[in-house]
Design a protein around this motif. Sequence first.
Motif, mmCIF file in Angstrom:
data_model
loop_
_atom_site.group_PDB
_atom_site.id
_atom_site.type_symbol
_atom_site.label_atom_id
_atom_site.label_comp_id
_atom_site.label_asym_id
_atom_site.label_seq_id
_atom_site.Cartn_x
_atom_site.Cartn_y
_atom_site.Cartn_z
ATOM 1 N N ASN A 12 25.229 -65.748 22.503
ATOM 2 C CA ASN A 12 24.949 -66.483 21.273
ATOM 3 C C ASN A 12 25.367 -67.935 21.355
ATOM 4 O OD1 ASN A 12 27.702 -66.272 21.233
ATOM 5 N ND2 ASN A 12 27.823 -65.100 19.326
ATOM 6 N N GLY A 13 25.766 -68.382 22.565
ATOM 7 C CA GLY A 13 26.068 -69.786 22.743
ATOM 8 C C GLY A 13 27.443 -70.214 22.286
ATOM 9 N N GLU A 14 28.285 -69.314 21.820
ATOM 10 C CA GLU A 14 29.612 -69.704 21.381
ATOM 11 C C GLU A 14 30.531 -69.868 22.576
ATOM 12 O OE1 GLU A 14 31.004 -66.831 18.644
ATOM 13 O OE2 GLU A 14 29.444 -67.199 17.162
ATOM 14 N N LEU A 15 31.387 -70.883 22.532
ATOM 15 C CA LEU A 15 32.318 -71.138 23.615
ATOM 16 C C LEU A 15 33.338 -70.020 23.707
ATOM 17 C CD1 LEU A 15 33.507 -72.976 25.778
ATOM 18 C CD2 LEU A 15 34.818 -74.125 23.986
ATOM 19 N N LYS A 16 33.495 -69.490 24.904
ATOM 20 C CA LYS A 16 34.468 -68.424 25.116
ATOM 21 C C LYS A 16 35.157 -68.640 26.453
ATOM 22 C CE LYS A 16 35.039 -63.405 25.349
ATOM 23 N NZ LYS A 16 34.343 -62.092 25.290
ATOM 24 N N ILE A 17 36.442 -68.961 26.440
ATOM 25 C CA ILE A 17 37.203 -69.154 27.657
ATOM 26 C C ILE A 17 37.795 -67.825 28.097
ATOM 27 C CG2 ILE A 17 39.152 -70.326 28.732
ATOM 28 C CD1 ILE A 17 36.873 -72.196 28.101
ATOM 29 N N HIS A 18 37.538 -67.458 29.347
ATOM 30 C CA HIS A 18 38.049 -66.199 29.873
ATOM 31 C C HIS A 18 39.566 -66.207 29.888
ATOM 32 C CE1 HIS A 18 38.257 -62.661 32.448
ATOM 33 N NE2 HIS A 18 39.079 -63.320 33.228
ATOM 34 N N GLN A 19 40.168 -65.209 29.308
ATOM 35 C CA GLN A 19 41.615 -65.079 29.282
ATOM 36 C C GLN A 19 42.050 -64.167 30.438
ATOM 37 O OE1 GLN A 19 43.465 -66.873 27.180
ATOM 38 N NE2 GLN A 19 41.577 -67.684 26.267
ATOM 39 N N GLY A 20 43.020 -64.603 31.199
ATOM 40 C CA GLY A 20 43.471 -63.808 32.334
ATOM 41 C C GLY A 20 43.440 -64.643 33.605
ATOM 42 N N GLN A 21 43.405 -63.977 34.745
ATOM 43 C CA GLN A 21 43.411 -64.667 36.014
ATOM 44 C C GLN A 21 42.093 -65.413 36.246
ATOM 45 O OE1 GLN A 21 46.033 -64.921 38.108
ATOM 46 N NE2 GLN A 21 47.174 -63.847 36.493
ATOM 47 N N PRO A 22 42.170 -66.659 36.744
ATOM 48 C CA PRO A 22 40.941 -67.401 37.031
ATOM 49 C C PRO A 22 40.106 -66.684 38.084
ATOM 50 C CG PRO A 22 42.863 -68.856 37.075
ATOM 51 C CD PRO A 22 43.388 -67.454 37.026
ATOM 52 N N ILE A 23 38.812 -66.806 37.969
ATOM 53 C CA ILE A 23 37.917 -66.268 38.989
ATOM 54 C C ILE A 23 38.011 -67.143 40.231
ATOM 55 C CG2 ILE A 23 35.467 -66.031 39.574
ATOM 56 C CD1 ILE A 23 34.960 -64.940 36.858
ATOM 57 N N LEU A 24 38.110 -66.525 41.387
ATOM 58 C CA LEU A 24 38.304 -67.255 42.638
ATOM 59 C C LEU A 24 36.956 -67.598 43.275
ATOM 60 C CD1 LEU A 24 41.249 -65.137 44.113
ATOM 61 C CD2 LEU A 24 41.342 -67.137 42.600
ATOM 62 N N LEU A 25 36.714 -68.896 43.423
ATOM 63 C CA LEU A 25 35.446 -69.360 43.987
ATOM 64 C C LEU A 25 35.622 -70.252 45.211
ATOM 65 C CD1 LEU A 25 33.556 -70.335 40.692
ATOM 66 C CD2 LEU A 25 33.334 -68.210 42.001
ATOM 67 N N LYS A 26 36.816 -70.790 45.410
ATOM 68 C CA LYS A 26 37.045 -71.774 46.475
ATOM 69 C C LYS A 26 36.626 -71.275 47.844
ATOM 70 C CE LYS A 26 40.776 -74.566 44.501
ATOM 71 N NZ LYS A 26 42.211 -74.969 44.617
ATOM 72 N N ASP A 27 36.857 -70.009 48.114
ATOM 73 C CA ASP A 27 36.544 -69.460 49.437
ATOM 74 C C ASP A 27 35.134 -68.889 49.525
ATOM 75 O OD1 ASP A 27 39.077 -70.123 50.352
ATOM 76 O OD2 ASP A 27 39.945 -68.207 49.704
ATOM 77 N N LYS A 28 34.339 -69.070 48.465
ATOM 78 C CA LYS A 28 32.965 -68.562 48.460
ATOM 79 C C LYS A 28 31.984 -69.705 48.688
ATOM 80 C CE LYS A 28 34.106 -64.819 45.221
ATOM 81 N NZ LYS A 28 34.043 -63.768 46.264
ATOM 82 N N THR A 29 30.843 -69.389 49.230
ATOM 83 C CA THR A 29 29.795 -70.382 49.461
ATOM 84 C C THR A 29 28.878 -70.442 48.255
ATOM 85 O OG1 THR A 29 29.815 -69.957 51.845
ATOM 86 C CG2 THR A 29 27.883 -71.079 50.953
ATOM 87 N N PRO A 30 28.740 -71.604 47.625
ATOM 88 C CA PRO A 30 27.819 -71.693 46.482
ATOM 89 C C PRO A 30 26.394 -71.474 46.970
ATOM 90 C CG PRO A 30 28.505 -73.884 47.163
ATOM 91 C CD PRO A 30 29.346 -72.913 47.942
ATOM 92 N N PHE A 31 25.587 -70.798 46.164
ATOM 93 C CA PHE A 31 24.196 -70.610 46.584
ATOM 94 C C PHE A 31 23.391 -71.875 46.356
ATOM 95 C CE2 PHE A 31 24.097 -69.128 42.123
ATOM 96 C CZ PHE A 31 23.022 -69.844 41.620
ATOM 97 N N GLY A 32 23.883 -72.760 45.478
ATOM 98 C CA GLY A 32 23.190 -74.009 45.209
ATOM 99 C C GLY A 32 24.159 -75.164 45.050
ATOM 100 N N VAL A 33 23.769 -76.332 45.552
ATOM 101 C CA VAL A 33 24.581 -77.538 45.428
ATOM 102 C C VAL A 33 23.732 -78.627 44.792
ATOM 103 C CG1 VAL A 33 25.899 -79.315 46.642
ATOM 104 C CG2 VAL A 33 25.945 -76.955 47.467
ATOM 105 N N SER A 92 21.653 -85.409 53.032
ATOM 106 C CA SER A 92 21.761 -85.536 51.584
ATOM 107 C C SER A 92 23.128 -85.049 51.104
ATOM 108 C CB SER A 92 20.657 -84.728 50.902
ATOM 109 O OG SER A 92 20.768 -84.804 49.505
ATOM 110 N N THR A 93 23.576 -85.575 49.974
ATOM 111 C CA THR A 93 24.847 -85.129 49.381
ATOM 112 C C THR A 93 24.644 -83.947 48.439
ATOM 113 O OG1 THR A 93 24.630 -86.721 47.556
ATOM 114 C CG2 THR A 93 25.849 -87.438 49.516
ATOM 115 N N TRP A 94 23.395 -83.479 48.322
ATOM 116 C CA TRP A 94 23.120 -82.290 47.517
ATOM 117 C C TRP A 94 22.086 -81.441 48.253
ATOM 118 C CZ3 TRP A 94 18.409 -81.573 44.459
ATOM 119 C CH2 TRP A 94 17.485 -82.621 44.610
ATOM 120 N N GLY A 95 21.836 -80.251 47.783
ATOM 121 C CA GLY A 95 21.026 -79.295 48.513
ATOM 122 C C GLY A 95 19.530 -79.486 48.457
ATOM 123 N N GLN A 96 19.039 -80.509 47.752
ATOM 124 C CA GLN A 96 17.607 -80.804 47.665
ATOM 125 C C GLN A 96 16.791 -79.642 47.091
ATOM 126 O OE1 GLN A 96 15.781 -83.596 48.253
ATOM 127 N NE2 GLN A 96 17.638 -84.761 48.610
ATOM 128 N N GLY A 97 17.460 -78.800 46.285
ATOM 129 C CA GLY A 97 16.747 -77.683 45.680
ATOM 130 C C GLY A 97 16.608 -76.475 46.581
#
Length: 248
Positions: A3-24, A229-234
């Motif tokens: 519904n578009g309402e802001l909701k901050i996840h409470q608890g441990q942060p999700i770990l992304l640093k060691d993952k490869t983003p699928f898009g840049v 390029s500094t981004w993934g070009q799509g």
Amino acid sequence: MANGELKIHQGQPILLKDKTPFGVGGRRLCFTHPDDPGKCVKVLRQDEDKTIRGKKTGFVPARFRRTYDNNAHERQILTKIFKRIGPEMQQHLPLYHGMIETDLGPGMVLDLVRDADGKISRSLRELISTGHELEQFRPAFDQFGEFMLKHVVLTRSFLDHNLAMQHKSDGSWQMYMIDGFGDPAWLPVANWFRSLGEKKVQRRIASAWTRFEQFRDSGGVTQELIENSTWGQGFLNHRGETPTAKAG
């Protein structure tokens, strides 16, 4: 939530640093949500190569300058669209599912477009560049344009790298806009008068296909361009294969 309402996840942060983003992108990284293959997490880039909107700010002292927050802007726009047209927006636009904490900063959770085989859908830019015939996407583009005009969804230009093409089980394609939301006009009068909004959407539709044809005729994106390029070009870094995920 959707519904578009802001909701901050409470608890441990999700770990992304060691993952490869699928898009840049120029200003954001996109990851698959580790707990939900049907959603993605967008976080702002913090590296020096990121694109900075509004870098030249005239006489504003450096200490008062703020980095443009794509997530905040996109969250606002998608929330407004949902309030206007509801879940029907999922036909061609992502739903916003709230904010979560990650080890890369606040992350925005959105629908993730996947093909029928469960792989992340590629952009129109990537498909054209890798030899797919542009004309096979025309029905999907026409359907997309009809939807945008019907609901007067104001956006920036329809750019090939901001359009994800979902390959469905029957072999057809569905087009989704995944970035570039909102009217960039300084005075957004097209938001106030439906007739002006319709004309603006019609101009976007009319100019887009010609631009796609010009991109195709130019030969598309080369590997050299991606590497320099500094981004993934799509182009996707990976397609997050999940055979159990169904995309329609």
